[in-house]
Design an enzyme around this catalytic site. Structure first.
Site, PDB file in Angstrom:
ATOM      1  N   SER A 108      67.286  80.421  32.385  1.00  0.00           N
ATOM      2  CA  SER A 108      67.161  79.907  31.012  1.00  0.00           C
ATOM      3  C   SER A 108      68.464  79.365  30.430  1.00  0.00           C
ATOM      4  CB  SER A 108      66.614  81.008  30.098  1.00  0.00           C
ATOM      5  OG  SER A 108      65.296  81.335  30.442  1.00  0.00           O
TER       6      SER A 108
ATOM      7  N   CYS B 163      70.690  70.190  29.003  1.00  0.00           N
ATOM      8  CA  CYS B 163      71.075  69.051  28.165  1.00  0.00           C
ATOM      9  C   CYS B 163      72.474  69.221  27.558  1.00  0.00           C
ATOM     10  CB  CYS B 163      70.058  68.852  27.047  1.00  0.00           C
ATOM     11  SG  CYS B 163      68.410  68.406  27.644  1.00  0.00           S
TER      12      CYS B 163
END
Length: 442
Positions: free
Chosen positions: A38, A42
């Site tokens: 996780s 970006c």
């Protein structure tokens, strides 16, 4: 019930959390081939640029949290090599110990993501050549980017290439941007691509277009690259020419695949094989404007699809409502964004469309700081419905693109868009929002 999830990032862990909350007694095993769970892919260009000082800041939840707090068997360095859908088991290898493993499932979620496309040219194994997709990729670039690295070449003028180029300039590097295409940002129409190019050049980036890389040259470390039209010295090279779905482990199964290599899924994230689901960058996304399955790998889609998959695996009924093709990026002083179709896509679909592009202002023209905003709008001439919007400006881009995305999702016409009750105050808008100005002009 034994649930196996292949992939521990956005889609996989969004699904895992929905399952554990809905069916707390079920056994959930996550097989992640890397070391991180996780994390925000970006944000990687901004770690390279030093905007994000520590890569740990990009990790949303540590693996230990999933294991200790939620009871998920969250494994790392577990590389799945094959799926047997008849026996409902997955097999692979622990890349740390070298030991083989086998895990049986009642339901399986494939959330393997995507990998950067490598350039299949001579010298691509030289030191100093990098791709960017993972935290280790970014850390390797930062570690390699010493004071002796003065010139960096970025191959690829898409979102990642542009964001990386910007952040390298921020770090004081001399940057060259090479793309085989004749313009930057091919997802945008030519008018916006030209504005992106102009901004790149104004910031000192050497833009080289219409040239194909043929080889990387050097002894142990890259020293230059050769294209079909010339040769360029470079101390480091970052290849950002796109990604491909990680679906090789299921290439010999009965699963059906999109032209991109992504796995076809329905709105419940089910594949054509019983008890196998797929979500995220390895799966298709239904495009509401194109009215067909598409491949648009973005973190927003991965999280939504993962959540949808998790709820359906857990016994609920949840539909993924599809995408309209919305994206945004920062490029130096500007935001550049798109939603819906561009002209090329409209032509490919055979749509009789109208288009308008013009300069406007994101706020009242008399209020200080109202830099110009370029808006480009497409409509379907037959239905008068909005089918696409692109925008570039220093302020107010995100607001317009998100309103346009909502209008596209709802299938609004030009008249309906013009009649929207949008917020107005001189520091934030004009009495007629630029989108509504475009709709009126259409």
């Amino acid at each position: 019930m034994n649930i196996v999830i292949i992939g521990g990032d956005a889609a996989g862990m969004s699904a895992a959390m929905q399952i554990v909350r809905t069916q707390p007694d079920w056994n959930i095993t996550v097989l992640e081939r890397g070391a991180y769970y996780s994390y925000a892919q970006c944000g990687l260009p901004y770690f390279i640029g030093g905007v994000i000082p520590d890569s740990d800041q990009l990790i949303a939840r540590e693996r230990e949290v999933f294991a200790e707090k939620y009871g998920i068997d969250a494994r790392i360095y577990h590389d799945v090599e094959a799926i047997d859908s008849n026996k409902q088991k997955v097999t692979g290898k622990d890349t740390k110990s070298g030991k083989k493993f086998e895990v049986s499932y009642d339901k399986l979620l494939i959330a393997t993501g995507a990998s950067p496309i490598q350039l299949p040219v001579d010298g691509n194994d030289l030191e100093g050549i990098h791709v960017l997709k993972t935290i280790p990729d970014a850390e390797s670039i930062v570690k390699d980017m010493g004071e002796d690295v003065l010139t960096v070449t970025v191959v690829g003028g898409g979102y990642i290439g542009l964001e990386v180029a910007e952040n390298l300039v921020t770090k004081g590097k001399k940057v060259r941007l090479i793309d085989v295409a004749d313009r930057l940002g091919q997802r945008f129409d030519l008018e916006i691509s030209e504005k992106i190019k102009q901004q790149a050049q104004e910031k000192g980036i050497q833009v080289v277009l219409g040239e194909s890389v043929e080889a990387f040259l050097g002894q142990d470390r890259v020293e230059s690259l050769r294209t079909d039209k010339g040769q360029y010295r470079s101390d480091m090279i970052i290849v950002a020419i796109g990604i491909k779905p990680n679906t090789s482990i299921v290439s010999n199964t009965e699963l059906k695949f999109h032209d991109s290599g992504a796995i076809f899924v329905n709105d419940h994230m089910e594949t054509n094989v019983e008890n196998i689901y797929a979500a995220g960058d390895c799966a298709t996304q239904y495009n509401r404007i194109k009215k067909k399955d598409d491949y648009a790998p973005l973190g927003t889609h991965a999280n939504k699809q993962g959540r949808t998959a998790g709820l359906n695996i857990a016994g609920q009924s949840k539909s993924f409502q599809g995408i309209v093709g919305t994206s945004i990026m920062k490029f130096f002083d500007y935001a550049v964004a798109k939603t819906g179709l561009n002209e090329e896509e409209a032509k490919e679909l055979g749509i009789d469309y109208g288009v308008i592009g013009f300069e406007s202002h994101p706020i009242a023209g008399y209020y200080p700081g109202g830099d110009s905003l370029y808006i480009r709008m497409l409509k379907d001439n037959e239905t008068d419905k909005l089918i696409g919007v692109q925008a570039m400006g220093k302020h107010g881009v995100a607001k317009r693109i998100d309103v346009a995305a909502t209008a596209l999702f709802s299938g609004l016409t030009m008249e309906e868009l013009e009649n929207l009750d949008l917020s107005y105050a001189p520091p934030y808008n004009s009495v007629w929002d630029p989108l509504q100005q475009a709709a009126r002009r259409m």
